[in-house]
Scaffold this motif. Structure first.
Motif, mmCIF file in Angstrom:
data_model
loop_
_atom_site.group_PDB
_atom_site.id
_atom_site.type_symbol
_atom_site.label_atom_id
_atom_site.label_comp_id
_atom_site.label_asym_id
_atom_site.label_seq_id
_atom_site.Cartn_x
_atom_site.Cartn_y
_atom_site.Cartn_z
ATOM 1 N N GLU A 167 0.890 -1.206 -0.132
ATOM 2 C CA GLU A 167 0.087 0.433 0.128
ATOM 3 C C GLU A 167 0.676 1.303 -0.327
ATOM 4 O O GLU A 167 0.671 2.334 -1.084
ATOM 5 C CB GLU A 167 -0.911 0.087 0.744
ATOM 6 N N ASP A 168 2.139 1.271 0.640
ATOM 7 C CA ASP A 168 2.946 2.376 0.735
ATOM 8 C C ASP A 168 3.280 2.676 -0.299
ATOM 9 O O ASP A 168 3.853 3.503 -1.205
ATOM 10 C CB ASP A 168 4.266 2.269 1.643
ATOM 11 N N ALA A 169 4.458 1.510 -1.080
ATOM 12 C CA ALA A 169 4.727 1.528 -2.231
ATOM 13 C C ALA A 169 3.726 2.323 -3.335
ATOM 14 O O ALA A 169 4.506 3.041 -3.958
ATOM 15 C CB ALA A 169 5.346 0.245 -2.361
ATOM 16 N N ARG A 170 2.600 1.553 -3.202
ATOM 17 C CA ARG A 170 1.665 2.336 -4.351
ATOM 18 C C ARG A 170 1.537 3.880 -4.136
ATOM 19 O O ARG A 170 0.594 4.739 -5.228
ATOM 20 C CB ARG A 170 0.505 1.553 -3.992
ATOM 21 N N ARG A 171 1.919 4.403 -3.290
ATOM 22 C CA ARG A 171 2.021 6.305 -2.745
ATOM 23 C C ARG A 171 3.326 6.506 -3.175
ATOM 24 O O ARG A 171 3.835 7.351 -2.453
ATOM 25 C CB ARG A 171 0.982 6.017 -1.643
#
Length: 278
Positions: A167-171
């Motif tokens: 989820e963080d990587a997609r941000r």
């Protein structure tokens, strides 16, 4: 809507594991911790949802001023109004609230962490400080309980980081220390593009092992005479540690593409089991 109702709604909407532990507390302490958690949600939402740096910075600066107003007895925000009595009753330090805001500000300034030392400061500000405030509200006799609260906060935040890798990587955020990516021969692109591999699994297993170490350390540090007062933290630990272990059983690299979670009923049962045993 009263300030307390606002905080309760804010906390319930978050769907956090913490919410299922709060329900076991007496009314005054439950309301105090709910207000504390609502404050954390308010400032965290600024860092997570505000894409304009200057606007986000302005909002965090407003909260710094609001904390000053709170301690001067002039709160404006519903959350601050709900905190007015708890800060006096439980002798909560203003500096700790400012530390939390400083941690959220790090999210505005950094989307990578060079090493664990840098990440550790972030975890301290956004989680360990909250643990210290929580311990203060729950009450303790032995000051060693503060060390327990610090390390348990670290364990919680490291668990969150592991759970949210994809989820963080997609941000475009990577909270895993970059020097450890290099150590395990994992590239930033591997994380950003959700490439599952043995190297990524080994990297994440290493993160899980570190989080487990913090859980072990925290639980060893909690003095016997404070276990009953601090059992809400122990309930949170049971929920978060179960989540961490499920991530490992599922194959840690799966966090790149999916989010592991525990159902509400399971969280309640885990919390209730700890309540009965403590």
């Amino acid at each position: 809507m009263t300030p307390q109702q606002y905080c309760e709604e804010k906390t319930a909407k978050s769907g956090s594991s913490f919410y299922y532990s709060f329900m076991f507390l007496p009314k005054d302490r439950r309301e105090a911790i709910t207000a504390l958690y609502a404050f954390c949600r308010e400032v965290d939402d600024i860092a997570d949802e505000c894409t304009d740096f200057m606007i986000a910075q302005t909002k965090l600066n407003w909260w710094r001023t609001e904390i000053e107003g709170l301690y001067d007895g002039k709160p404006q925000h519903p959350v601050s109004k709900a905190l007015l009595n708890p800060i006096k009753t439980y002798q909560l330090d203003a500096e700790h609230f400012i530390e939390v805001i400083d941690g959220m500000e790090m999210d505005l300034k950094f989307n990578r962490y060079e090493d664990f030392k840098q990440l550790q400061l972030y975890c301290y500000r956004v989680a360990s400080v909250v643990g210290l405030l929580t311990a203060q509200i729950l009450g303790f006799k032995n000051r060693k309980t503060l060390k327990y609260a610090h390390d348990l906060g670290m364990a919680f935040q490291l668990t969150n980081i592991i759970r949210d890798v994809g989820e963080d990587a997609r941000r475009n955020r990577i909270y895993l220390p970059l020097d450890e990516l290099a150590q395990f021969k994992v590239t930033e692109d591997d994380i950003l593009h959700s490439r599952e591999s043995e190297a990524v699994k080994n990297l994440l297993d290493h993160q899980i092992e570190r989080a487990e170490t913090y859980y072990d350390r925290a639980l060893r540090e909690l003095p016997t005479e404070d276990r009953k007062n601090q059992r809400v933290g122990l309930m949170m630990a049971a929920i978060y540690r179960t989540l961490l272990r499920e991530i490992k059983v599922d194959g840690a690299q799966k966090v790149l593409n999916s989010r592991t979670s525990l159902g509400a009923l399971r969280k309640i049962l885990l919390a209730f089991n700890v309540w009965l045993k403590t």
